[in-house]
Design a protein around this motif. Structure first.
Motif: not given
Length: 198
Positions: A109-113, A116-123, A150-152
């Motif tokens: 299952p997809y993990n939204l948290a 978000r962390q991956l987006k913050s770390a790598l853009g 943005n919502d996956g």
């Protein structure tokens, strides 16, 4: 058919998945798909055993720096492990940020948290393949709208794929059914379905 569909959908664009791929397993449908896509695109397929992240972290860091993946396909656990790895080796995050264009979360299952962390770390966005494996990307397509992931969510079905929704006993909840030339036709030990939708 699957590779042709990916190509027609624009998924082999160099800014998406038409670049060097990384996956932790070959003996799994994820790794096999990554390998077949690599044959189609002529881009490398990189594999690094996940155990090395834990038992040989220096070697894993070195190999990731050498591989310079353009996209990563794996489950949320892999992405959580990478995020933790970035804390240990900040230079790895800096280097991956240059080449990494996209990532796909599958197999669980997809993990939204985590996304978000991956987006913050790598853009980059973490695409949601709905925990699937063999049928992992049948719904992934570019929607053409900036910020639409943005919502996956994944956009339109791949060319050749159709979906439908079926309400479950007037509950307001729906099952998503799919018809695809790339999917399994049935579950082992179950009667062959008469409905072409799975």
């Amino acid at each position: 058919l699957s590779c042709q569909s990916w190509q027609e959908a624009g998924l082999f664009d160099p800014e998406l998945f038409g670049n060097t791929g990384f996956t932790p397993l070959f003996t799994h449908t994820i790794g096999i798909r990554n390998f077949i896509n690599a044959l189609w695109t002529g881009k490398p397929a990189c594999i690094l055993v996940v155990d090395w992240f834990l038992n040989k972290p220096e070697e894993a860091r070195y190999l990731l720096l050498l591989m310079r993946p353009g996209h990563i396909i794996g489950g949320p656990a892999l992405f959580n492990m990478l995020i933790e790895f970035f804390r240990q080796f900040p230079e790895l995050k800096t280097a991956l940020r240059i080449d990494l264009k996209s990532a796909i979360s599958i197999g669980a299952p997809y993990n939204l948290a985590t996304a978000r962390q991956l987006k913050s770390a790598l853009g980059i966005e973490l695409f949601n393949a709905f925990g699937t494996t063999e049928t992992q990307m049948v719904l992934l397509n570019k929607s053409g709208t900036e910020g639409s992931f943005n919502d996956g969510s994944l956009g339109s079905p791949l060319p050749g794929v159709s979906i439908r929704l079926k309400e479950t006993e007037n509950t307001g909840l729906y099952e998503m059914l799919i018809r695809s030339p790339y999917q399994s036709s049935r579950v082992i030990n179950e009667v062959l379905p008469t409905d072409p939708y799975f």
